[in-house]
Write an enzyme that holds these catalytic residues in place. Structure first.
Site, mmCIF file in Angstrom:
data_model
loop_
_atom_site.group_PDB
_atom_site.id
_atom_site.type_symbol
_atom_site.label_atom_id
_atom_site.label_comp_id
_atom_site.label_asym_id
_atom_site.label_seq_id
_atom_site.Cartn_x
_atom_site.Cartn_y
_atom_site.Cartn_z
ATOM 1 N N LYS A 36 0.831 -1.210 0.000
ATOM 2 C CA LYS A 36 0.000 0.000 0.000
ATOM 3 C C LYS A 36 0.862 1.256 0.000
ATOM 4 O O LYS A 36 0.629 2.180 -0.793
ATOM 5 C CB LYS A 36 -0.905 -0.004 1.255
ATOM 6 C CG LYS A 36 -1.472 1.352 1.624
ATOM 7 C CD LYS A 36 -2.336 1.294 2.861
ATOM 8 C CE LYS A 36 -1.646 1.534 4.169
ATOM 9 N NZ LYS A 36 -1.360 2.930 4.525
ATOM 10 N N ASN A 37 1.848 1.285 0.895
ATOM 11 C CA ASN A 37 2.610 2.521 1.065
ATOM 12 C C ASN A 37 3.620 2.767 -0.049
ATOM 13 O O ASN A 37 4.254 3.814 -0.080
ATOM 14 C CB ASN A 37 3.276 2.554 2.447
ATOM 15 C CG ASN A 37 2.244 2.823 3.531
ATOM 16 O OD1 ASN A 37 1.112 3.240 3.238
ATOM 17 N ND2 ASN A 37 2.605 2.576 4.780
ATOM 18 N N CYS A 130 -5.337 8.234 9.530
ATOM 19 C CA CYS A 130 -5.357 7.517 10.819
ATOM 20 C C CYS A 130 -5.161 8.480 11.985
ATOM 21 O O CYS A 130 -4.352 9.394 11.903
ATOM 22 C CB CYS A 130 -4.176 6.556 10.875
ATOM 23 S SG CYS A 130 -4.559 4.874 10.501
ATOM 24 N N ARG A 135 0.597 14.157 13.855
ATOM 25 C CA ARG A 135 0.872 14.058 12.421
ATOM 26 C C ARG A 135 0.809 15.403 11.693
ATOM 27 O O ARG A 135 -0.019 15.628 10.812
ATOM 28 C CB ARG A 135 -0.042 13.013 11.784
ATOM 29 C CG ARG A 135 -0.003 11.720 12.553
ATOM 30 C CD ARG A 135 -0.609 10.572 11.827
ATOM 31 N NE ARG A 135 0.297 10.022 10.836
ATOM 32 C CZ ARG A 135 -0.026 9.032 10.018
ATOM 33 N NH1 ARG A 135 -1.213 8.509 10.074
ATOM 34 N NH2 ARG A 135 0.841 8.565 9.161
ATOM 35 N N ILE A 137 2.262 18.675 9.259
ATOM 36 C CA ILE A 137 2.790 18.702 7.881
ATOM 37 C C ILE A 137 3.894 19.759 7.741
ATOM 38 O O ILE A 137 4.255 20.142 6.632
ATOM 39 C CB ILE A 137 1.669 18.953 6.839
ATOM 40 C CG1 ILE A 137 0.907 20.250 7.140
ATOM 41 C CG2 ILE A 137 0.712 17.782 6.771
ATOM 42 C CD1 ILE A 137 0.010 20.696 5.984
ATOM 43 N N ASP A 317 4.438 0.127 12.389
ATOM 44 C CA ASP A 317 3.214 -0.468 11.836
ATOM 45 C C ASP A 317 3.027 -1.923 12.277
ATOM 46 O O ASP A 317 1.953 -2.494 12.092
ATOM 47 C CB ASP A 317 3.228 -0.408 10.304
ATOM 48 C CG ASP A 317 3.157 1.025 9.799
ATOM 49 O OD1 ASP A 317 2.654 1.878 10.534
ATOM 50 O OD2 ASP A 317 3.620 1.286 8.675
ATOM 51 N N ARG A 410 -9.006 -0.137 4.719
ATOM 52 C CA ARG A 410 -8.143 0.880 4.117
ATOM 53 C C ARG A 410 -6.849 0.239 3.617
ATOM 54 O O ARG A 410 -6.230 0.732 2.682
ATOM 55 C CB ARG A 410 -7.743 1.932 5.167
ATOM 56 C CG ARG A 410 -8.792 2.981 5.452
ATOM 57 C CD ARG A 410 -8.245 3.996 6.456
ATOM 58 N NE ARG A 410 -6.888 4.343 6.078
ATOM 59 C CZ ARG A 410 -5.885 4.545 6.927
ATOM 60 N NH1 ARG A 410 -6.081 4.498 8.215
ATOM 61 N NH2 ARG A 410 -4.676 4.830 6.499
HETATM 62 N N1 EPU Z 1 6.139 14.513 11.225
HETATM 63 C C1 EPU Z 1 6.268 15.837 11.532
HETATM 64 N N2 EPU Z 1 6.089 16.768 10.552
HETATM 65 C C2 EPU Z 1 5.789 16.424 9.277
HETATM 66 C C3 EPU Z 1 5.646 15.064 8.968
HETATM 67 C C4 EPU Z 1 5.838 14.118 9.960
HETATM 68 O O1 EPU Z 1 6.519 16.197 12.649
HETATM 69 O O2 EPU Z 1 5.638 17.317 8.443
HETATM 70 C C5 EPU Z 1 6.351 13.530 12.270
HETATM 71 C C6 EPU Z 1 5.120 12.680 12.583
HETATM 72 O O3 EPU Z 1 4.235 13.353 13.430
HETATM 73 C C7 EPU Z 1 5.739 11.452 13.216
HETATM 74 C C8 EPU Z 1 7.079 11.341 12.517
HETATM 75 O O4 EPU Z 1 7.310 12.568 11.858
HETATM 76 O O5 EPU Z 1 5.950 11.683 14.570
HETATM 77 C C9 EPU Z 1 7.170 10.218 11.543
HETATM 78 O O6 EPU Z 1 6.072 10.209 10.724
HETATM 79 P P1 EPU Z 1 6.262 9.929 9.200
HETATM 80 O O7 EPU Z 1 6.180 11.227 8.491
HETATM 81 O O8 EPU Z 1 7.407 9.012 8.954
HETATM 82 O O9 EPU Z 1 4.977 9.134 8.952
HETATM 83 P P2 EPU Z 1 4.244 9.184 7.651
HETATM 84 O O10 EPU Z 1 5.217 9.446 6.555
HETATM 85 O O11 EPU Z 1 3.069 10.052 7.794
HETATM 86 C C10 EPU Z 1 4.534 6.674 6.943
HETATM 87 C C11 EPU Z 1 3.542 5.587 6.663
HETATM 88 C C12 EPU Z 1 2.916 5.142 7.976
HETATM 89 C C13 EPU Z 1 4.018 4.622 8.873
HETATM 90 C C14 EPU Z 1 5.110 5.673 9.051
HETATM 91 C C15 EPU Z 1 6.292 5.073 9.750
HETATM 92 C C16 EPU Z 1 2.700 6.112 4.488
HETATM 93 C C17 EPU Z 1 1.551 6.576 3.677
HETATM 94 N N3 EPU Z 1 2.506 6.095 5.788
HETATM 95 O O12 EPU Z 1 3.758 7.692 7.545
HETATM 96 O O13 EPU Z 1 2.029 4.099 7.663
HETATM 97 O O14 EPU Z 1 3.489 4.301 10.131
HETATM 98 O O15 EPU Z 1 5.548 6.179 7.783
HETATM 99 O O16 EPU Z 1 7.205 6.018 10.074
HETATM 100 O O17 EPU Z 1 3.733 5.731 3.960
HETATM 101 C C18 EPU Z 1 0.123 2.802 7.907
HETATM 102 O O18 EPU Z 1 0.387 2.278 6.811
HETATM 103 O O19 EPU Z 1 -0.761 2.346 8.691
HETATM 104 C C19 EPU Z 1 0.844 3.985 8.331
HETATM 105 C C20 EPU Z 1 0.394 4.784 9.274
#
Ligand code: EPU
Length: 431
Positions: A36-37, A130, A135, A137, A317, A410
């Site tokens: 998925k990711n 989720c 989370r 940006i 995950d 999802r």
């Molecule tokens: N973060 C920030 N600022 C940002 C972006 C992220 O502070 O602008 C923080 C988040 O709050 C978190 C940390 O960085 O504390 C890591 O989050 P990350 O950005 O790595 O997560 P993500 O990219 O939103 C992806 C996967 C997640 C998985 C995480 C593992 C996708 C679509 N999602 O999320 O997958 O848990 O990496 O790090 O690739 C899932 O598939 O169920 C899922 C949640």
């Protein structure tokens, strides 16, 4: 399954539930779906090109359908034939996707960079997804600003404007998967070179880089913590075979172990799960691991200390299914979730089922096992915790009902039939 259009609605999925009768051994084989990711990111990257892209091995899951809806909303044409998703981006003509669609998918944030690179402007609502922490940006936005974009923030949405984006040195304050991927793909159409320092290294990142490099990009270092992207004039597109979903593979291994069953997990890439498999072995799991399969054997499990970490560490995950597994292990386990602050709250549902779990703080729980779990009526809080509740239901005594299954669907294709094929007593019911 033939050719069909993307499902527009979530049917009446809110009325549907899973009903599980636990305590039965499983047997047989389960095939892992495409990741998925990885799929979501290739879908976003399709915006960078005007050519048709065909993604093979794409799971038929709600997140993919939601992403497809957004792409259609901005003008792309999408069709699915069996597991091949074909995207024709030539008609993409707007850079302000419908906020109602954006809210439904956190990964919609992946579209901001490619739209900015293509149109020099993007307006987007804050994404949803989720509920597993704050989370934010901010790192996406800081990265785009580094590349020369101007940010206009409003309460409900943001606008980014740039002429031609400029290559830049971008240091990430901490590791983020989607930020790394987003900046990497956006930088492909920037002028000059971009260097991303402290990049995430998850297998989906080199997979995305490989796809882009096959179609004209110049990315090096993907899969390491420093990625360099030389901007190019044009990205073409073509076929792509998705890597297997490592989270599915790991969850199924834990499923075999928790039900004390021998099952074979096929079409997977265990090399993407080195730390997770090591931790399972440390907890006493007997596993046969091949190049593309895992077989679970009857095992005597004991408690361990687990710490989630960015790749190649133990994936956040897979923390929830591992925690459920530890309720059946002998002794104490300390589970330390380091990535998200909201990703242990599902453990109160395991406590309702009879697990002995003490929450030390939002990031740490102590699990004492083994404890008998009893079937209960539960609501799935998020995708991965949802899968963990399925595991708990399959080992619990009596009947477990899981509500809010949209969260599970999802990310896991046709999970009910696939588990039924393993002799799992699970049904989808409507109430
Ligand atoms: N973060 C920030 N600022 C940002 C972006 C992220 O502070 O602008 C923080 C988040 O709050 C978190 C940390 O960085 O504390 C890591 O989050 P990350 O950005 O790595 O997560 P993500 O990219 O939103 C992806 C996967 C997640 C998985 C995480 C593992 C996708 C679509 N999602 O999320 O997958 O848990 O990496 O790090 O690739 C899932 O598939 O169920 C899922 C949640």
């Amino acid at each position: 399954m033939g050719l069909f259009k993307i499902r527009k609605t979530c049917h009446n999925i809110s009325m549907q539930k899973y009903q599980i009768t636990g305590g039965h051994k499983l047997s047989g084989e389960i095939k892992v779906a495409g990741a998925k990711n990885a799929a979501l990111k290739i879908m976003a990257a399709s915006i960078l090109s005007k050519e048709i892209c065909a993604i093979h091995n794409t799971p038929d899951i709600e997140d993919i359908n939601r992403m497809a809806e957004i792409l259609e909303n901005i003008g792309a044409k999408i069709k699915r034939e069996n597991s091949t998703l074909t995207i024709d981006p030539s008609g993409i003509n707007k850079s302000n996707p419908d906020p109602n669609l954006i809210h439904r998918l956190r990964s919609s944030m992946m579209l901001a960079g490619p739209l900015l690179a293509k149109f020099g402007e993007v307006t987007m609502a804050h994404p949803g997804g989720c509920i597993i922490g704050q989370r934010p940006i901010d790192m996406f936005l800081a990265g785009f600003k580094n590349m020369g974009a101007h940010l206009y923030e409003h309460e409900e949405f943001f606008t980014l404007k740039a002429g031609k984006l400029k290559g830049a040195k971008i240091v990430l304050p901490w590791v983020s998967v989607t930020v790394t991927e987003s900046l990497m793909m956006t930088a492909c159409l920037a002028e000059g070179a971009t260097r991303i320092i402290n990049a995430a290294m998850e297998p989906e990142i080199p997979a995305l880089a490989q796809y882009l490099n096959n179609h004209g990009a110049k990315i090096s270092g993907a899969g390491t913590s420093v990625i360099t992207i030389e901007g190019v004039e044009k990205i073409s597109a073509g076929e792509y075979q998705l890597i297997p979903d490592r989270i599915e593979a790991g969850s199924f291994a834990m499923l075999g172990l928790i039900t004390d069953s021998e099952i074979k997990i096929t079409n997977c890439q265990p090399e993407h799960l080195e730390t997770e498999l090591l931790m399972l072995k440390k907890a006493g799991a007997d596993l046969e691991i091949g190049v593309d399969y895992i077989i679970t054997k009857k095992s005597k499990l004991h408690g361990v200390e687990l710490r989630t970490h960015e790749y190649p560490g133990f994936s956040t995950d897979l923390q929830a299914p591992f925690t459920v597994l530890m309720t059946q292990a002998n002794g104490q386990s300390l589970i330390h979730e380091t990535i998200y602050e909201g990703r242990l709250f599902y453990t109160d549902k395991l406590v309702q089922m009879g697990a002995n779990i003490i929450m030390c703080d939002p990031h740490r729980v102590i699990v004492s096992g083994p404890t008998k779990l009893m079937g209960k009526k539960l609501e799935s809080p998020d995708l991965r915790a949802g899968m963990a509740l399925i595991l708990a239901g399959l080992v619990a005594e009596g009947r477990t009902t899981i509500e809010n299954i949209y969260q599970i669907e999802r990310g896991y294709e046709d999970i009910v039939s696939r588990l039924q094929n393993l002799n799992g007593k699970i049904n989808k019911i409507e109430e």
